[in-house]
Write a protein that holds these residues in place. Structure first.
Motif, PDB file in Angstrom:
ATOM      1  N   PHE A 172     -84.209 -50.563  53.389  1.00 15.50           N
ATOM      2  CA  PHE A 172     -85.001 -50.574  52.166  1.00 15.50           C
ATOM      3  C   PHE A 172     -86.318 -51.332  52.398  1.00 15.50           C
ATOM      4  N   ASN A 173     -87.339 -50.932  51.661  1.00 11.96           N
ATOM      5  CA  ASN A 173     -88.684 -51.531  51.729  1.00 11.96           C
ATOM      6  C   ASN A 173     -89.369 -51.314  53.080  1.00 11.96           C
ATOM      7  N   ASP A 174     -88.900 -50.334  53.845  1.00 11.58           N
ATOM      8  CA  ASP A 174     -89.516 -49.988  55.131  1.00 11.58           C
ATOM      9  C   ASP A 174     -90.476 -48.827  54.916  1.00 11.58           C
ATOM     10  N   ALA A 175     -91.765 -49.100  55.014  1.00 13.72           N
ATOM     11  CA  ALA A 175     -92.778 -48.063  54.806  1.00 13.72           C
ATOM     12  C   ALA A 175     -93.118 -47.326  56.091  1.00 13.72           C
ATOM     13  N   GLU A 176     -92.485 -47.697  57.203  1.00 17.55           N
ATOM     14  CA  GLU A 176     -92.844 -47.122  58.507  1.00 17.55           C
ATOM     15  C   GLU A 176     -91.840 -46.090  59.011  1.00 17.55           C
ATOM     16  N   LEU A 177     -90.806 -45.782  58.245  1.00 20.14           N
ATOM     17  CA  LEU A 177     -89.785 -44.853  58.721  1.00 20.14           C
ATOM     18  C   LEU A 177     -90.357 -43.444  58.854  1.00 20.14           C
ATOM     19  N   ARG A 178     -90.195 -42.867  60.045  1.00 19.98           N
ATOM     20  CA  ARG A 178     -90.631 -41.493  60.339  1.00 19.98           C
ATOM     21  C   ARG A 178     -89.562 -40.795  61.152  1.00 19.98           C
ATOM     22  N   ILE A 179     -89.452 -39.447  60.930  1.00 17.39           N
ATOM     23  CA  ILE A 179     -88.336 -38.745  61.596  1.00 17.39           C
ATOM     24  C   ILE A 179     -88.688 -37.491  62.407  1.00 17.39           C
ATOM     25  N   PRO A 180     -89.887 -37.074  62.732  1.00 23.45           N
ATOM     26  CA  PRO A 180     -91.101 -37.868  62.896  1.00 23.45           C
ATOM     27  C   PRO A 180     -92.056 -37.883  61.709  1.00 23.45           C
ATOM     28  N   TYR A 181     -91.904 -37.002  60.711  1.00 20.10           N
ATOM     29  CA  TYR A 181     -92.815 -37.104  59.563  1.00 20.10           C
ATOM     30  C   TYR A 181     -92.383 -38.262  58.670  1.00 20.10           C
ATOM     31  N   ALA A 182     -93.308 -38.731  57.862  1.00 21.25           N
ATOM     32  CA  ALA A 182     -93.073 -39.939  57.071  1.00 21.25           C
ATOM     33  C   ALA A 182     -91.999 -39.705  56.018  1.00 21.25           C
ATOM     34  N   VAL A 183     -91.174 -40.716  55.818  1.00 20.82           N
ATOM     35  CA  VAL A 183     -90.124 -40.710  54.806  1.00 20.82           C
ATOM     36  C   VAL A 183     -90.542 -41.659  53.682  1.00 20.82           C
ATOM     37  N   ALA A 184     -90.284 -41.276  52.445  1.00 21.13           N
ATOM     38  CA  ALA A 184     -90.632 -42.129  51.310  1.00 21.13           C
ATOM     39  C   ALA A 184     -89.904 -43.467  51.411  1.00 21.13           C
ATOM     40  N   ARG A 185     -90.566 -44.524  51.005  1.00 23.72           N
ATOM     41  CA  ARG A 185     -90.005 -45.874  51.101  1.00 23.72           C
ATOM     42  C   ARG A 185     -88.950 -46.091  50.017  1.00 23.72           C
ATOM     43  N   SER A 186     -87.740 -46.414  50.434  1.00 29.41           N
ATOM     44  CA  SER A 186     -86.702 -46.834  49.489  1.00 29.41           C
ATOM     45  C   SER A 186     -86.955 -48.306  49.142  1.00 29.41           C
ATOM     46  N   THR A 187     -86.657 -48.701  47.911  1.00 29.59           N
ATOM     47  CA  THR A 187     -87.102 -50.023  47.459  1.00 29.59           C
ATOM     48  C   THR A 187     -85.987 -50.842  46.821  1.00 29.59           C
ATOM     49  N   LEU A 244     -78.733 -55.821  37.431  1.00 32.42           N
ATOM     50  CA  LEU A 244     -78.868 -54.367  37.336  1.00 32.42           C
ATOM     51  C   LEU A 244     -79.269 -53.765  38.680  1.00 32.42           C
ATOM     52  N   SER A 245     -80.139 -54.448  39.403  1.00 29.17           N
ATOM     53  CA  SER A 245     -80.548 -53.956  40.724  1.00 29.17           C
ATOM     54  C   SER A 245     -79.355 -53.853  41.664  1.00 29.17           C
ATOM     55  N   SER A 246     -78.403 -54.762  41.523  1.00 24.58           N
ATOM     56  CA  SER A 246     -77.251 -54.820  42.426  1.00 24.58           C
ATOM     57  C   SER A 246     -76.250 -53.700  42.178  1.00 24.58           C
ATOM     58  N   ILE A 247     -76.391 -52.989  41.058  1.00 24.74           N
ATOM     59  CA  ILE A 247     -75.555 -51.811  40.828  1.00 24.74           C
ATOM     60  C   ILE A 247     -76.412 -50.536  40.918  1.00 24.74           C
ATOM     61  N   GLY A 248     -77.553 -50.663  41.615  1.00 25.52           N
ATOM     62  CA  GLY A 248     -78.377 -49.485  41.888  1.00 25.52           C
ATOM     63  C   GLY A 248     -79.198 -48.999  40.733  1.00 25.52           C
ATOM     64  N   GLN A 249     -79.509 -49.893  39.794  1.00 30.52           N
ATOM     65  CA  GLN A 249     -80.335 -49.521  38.644  1.00 30.52           C
ATOM     66  C   GLN A 249     -81.611 -50.381  38.649  1.00 30.52           C
ATOM     67  N   TYR A 250     -82.241 -50.544  37.540  1.00 31.20           N
ATOM     68  CA  TYR A 250     -83.513 -51.237  37.370  1.00 31.20           C
ATOM     69  C   TYR A 250     -84.539 -50.647  38.335  1.00 31.20           C
ATOM     70  N   ASN A 251     -85.134 -51.422  39.268  1.00 31.21           N
ATOM     71  CA  ASN A 251     -86.174 -50.911  40.167  1.00 31.21           C
ATOM     72  C   ASN A 251     -85.646 -50.407  41.506  1.00 31.21           C
ATOM     73  N   THR A 252     -84.337 -50.468  41.717  1.00 29.22           N
ATOM     74  CA  THR A 252     -83.786 -50.029  42.993  1.00 29.22           C
ATOM     75  C   THR A 252     -83.922 -48.514  43.113  1.00 29.22           C
ATOM     76  N   ARG A 253     -84.509 -48.062  44.221  1.00 30.26           N
ATOM     77  CA  ARG A 253     -84.726 -46.632  44.453  1.00 30.26           C
ATOM     78  C   ARG A 253     -84.392 -46.302  45.907  1.00 30.26           C
ATOM     79  N   ALA A 254     -83.870 -45.096  46.119  1.00 22.51           N
ATOM     80  CA  ALA A 254     -83.494 -44.716  47.480  1.00 22.51           C
ATOM     81  C   ALA A 254     -83.613 -43.214  47.672  1.00 22.51           C
ATOM     82  N   THR A 255     -83.993 -42.812  48.882  1.00 18.48           N
ATOM     83  CA  THR A 255     -83.930 -41.405  49.254  1.00 18.48           C
ATOM     84  C   THR A 255     -82.499 -41.071  49.660  1.00 18.48           C
ATOM     85  N   PRO A 256     -82.110 -39.807  49.575  1.00 16.49           N
ATOM     86  CA  PRO A 256     -80.806 -39.420  50.122  1.00 16.49           C
ATOM     87  C   PRO A 256     -80.674 -39.774  51.601  1.00 16.49           C
TER      88      PRO A 256
END
Length: 487
Positions: free
Chosen positions: A299-314, A326-338
């Motif tokens: 999470f919070n890694d803005a440099e992940l590439r596979i090789p194209y850029a992946v959206a930053r999970s936060t 709330l963040s600890s149960i995956g709500q509030y500002n917590t965001r993730a790509t599949p």
């Protein structure tokens, strides 16, 4: 008379020298300016004068080139375009390239110096080698199983091989055919306008470039933080967790979907997804430690590439205690790509080791000679091996006796975690159905696959939507394709 001849000769020599100097200036000093001059169509004509190299899945091309006989001669063609669009992207004569078509353009277009035995001569002669090939890590059967599983629903699937980081499936629906954007005529312009105006956003890569609240699937991260920090020492010991749980500093009461969460052990809370237990655990762990553990997972890694850029999970490290709960149960500002959540499941399956995902196995010349390889990157230990062992047990319980029974496979150990993520103003939006999982055949020493599924518009009544009911069967189909079918 001879004097006039000498003067004429000298004057001719001066003119010839001036011409040569000007030609050298144009070709050497101003070559970059001329090459980028939009009025010069020669580079564009040369770019499409030969077929583009192919992108391969399981040794078979999923792309091609169509000879139009026009000035821009070769247009890109796609096999099963909608199936592989989140991988290939598009290569358009009018709109450029995206995703693998963009990051691997030098190989595919034949401009990579590694494709030529005499790159310096090619530069001087402005010649171009035949387009090379890009060999992906995808498992064709897993990709198709994910696509069929999602069907006409909006959602995404990401699957990786935990021990290496190889991306085995990357699917996003609704999808589109990249071939409709290949040329540069009026039909391409109309297709571009239609796709961009579509409210379902078919060109959005939801698997790698869209983030969602991960809901209860994030409880894997919270459990890892609590175990690593010693906040929980015995997963079977009862916790001091009220239900409902009043968020710190507020009068807001957090509730559960299931009964029996009062003072539930970590094992029972994980199996039945008790919000109250995990919210309180997140507060006990603390924002700094929770953020650090989330960062370990990616999470919070803005440099992940596979090789194209992946959206930053936060994961927001600046939250107060109520927001942290709330963040600890995956709500509030917590965001993730599949893709990020597949990485979380993969780390649990691999004893706490996280491999960075990658999509390109190698690149080759048109004749198959390898010019570059990717291969697994060094693993990161993101949690204690003992913590990973506990989490493997907890995720296995979810599938064997909890909310993830729909993901079970015969002769295979399967671990999972369901999630139903609220979103929208006042949580009025249709919940997102999540499921993350991993599978390890009984006769295999390594886990075969880790999967994350999210479904945005689950076709059920709002109160009946769950990751176990909607997303788990899709994950099961993908895991079965890898475990039983291979690529």
């Amino acid at each position: 008379m001879s004097r006039c001849i000498r003067h004429t000769t000298v004057f001719g020599a001066v003119l010839l020298t001036a011409l040569l100097l000007n030609t050298a200036r144009l070709q050497i000093v101003q070559s970059t300016v001329q090459d980028t001059n939009p009025a010069d169509r020669r580079p564009t004509i040369a770019r499409y004068a030969q077929p583009r190299g192919d992108i391969l899945v399981g040794g078979r091309p999923i792309t091609g080139s169509e000879d139009t006989g026009e000035q821009l001669r070769h247009e890109r063609a796609y096999t099963d375009g909608p199936l592989y669009a989140p991988v290939t992207g598009f290569a358009s004569q009018r709109y450029g390239e995206t995703l693998l078509e963009a990051t691997e353009d030098a190989v595919l277009s034949g401009t990579d110096p590694m494709l030529s035995a005499l790159p310096l001569w090619n530069d001087l002669a402005r010649a171009r080698a035949a387009g090379g090939q890009v060999v992906t890590t995808l498992d064709a059967k897993a990709q198709r199983a994910a696509f069929r599983g999602l069907g006409d629903r909006t959602g995404a699937v990401a699957a990786i091989e935990p021990s290496t980081g190889r991306v085995l499936a990357l699917v996003s629906t609704p999808s589109y055919d990249p071939g409709v954007l290949s040329g540069n005529d009026e039909t391409v312009i109309r297709a571009w306008a239609r796709l961009n105006a579509d409210p379902d956003k078919p060109m959005l890569n939801r698997a790698a470039r869209q983030t969602y609240p991960p809901g209860s699937t994030f409880k894997v991260v919270t459990a890892a933080a609590a175990l690593d920090a010693g906040v929980v020492r015995d997963p079977n010991a009862r916790t001091r967790s009220p239900a409902p749980y009043t968020l710190p500093g507020t009068t807001t009461a957090l509730t559960n979907e299931f009964h029996g969460c009062v003072d539930a052990s970590l094992r029972d809370a994980f199996t039945w997804s008790c919000n109250t237990v995990f919210a309180k655990l997140g507060v006990a762990v603390g924002a700094e430690t929770m953020a650090a553990k989330a960062r370990d997972f990616g999470f919070n890694d803005a440099e992940l590439r596979i090789p194209y850029a992946v959206a930053r999970s936060t994961f927001d490290p600046t939250v107060d205690k109520a927001q942290l709960a709330l963040s600890s149960i995956g709500q509030y500002n917590t965001r993730a790509t599949p893709l990020q959540m597949a990485m979380v499941a993969g780390a649990v399956a691999s004893g706490g080791q996280l491999r960075t995902p990658y999509l390109v196995e190698r690149t080759t010349s048109a004749h198959g000679t390898t010019i570059s390889t990717t291969g697994p990157r060094p693993a990161r230990q993101v949690m204690k091996p003992s913590t990973a062992a506990h989490l493997r047990d907890l995720m296995r319980d979810v599938v064997e006796r909890g909310t993830g029974r729909n993901a079970a496979l015969p002769a295979t150990t399967v671990g999972g975690k369901t999630g139903t993520a609220q979103h929208g103003v006042g949580n009025t939006g249709t919940p997102y159905a999540w499921f993350i999982s991993w599978a390890q055949p009984d006769d295999d020493p390594e886990p075969a696959v880790a999967v994350a599924v999210v479904v945005e518009d689950a076709s059920a009544r709002r109160g009946d939507i769950s990751g176990g009911g909607v997303a788990a069967p899709i994950a099961r189909a993908v895991m079965e394709a890898v475990v039983r079918g291979g690529g």
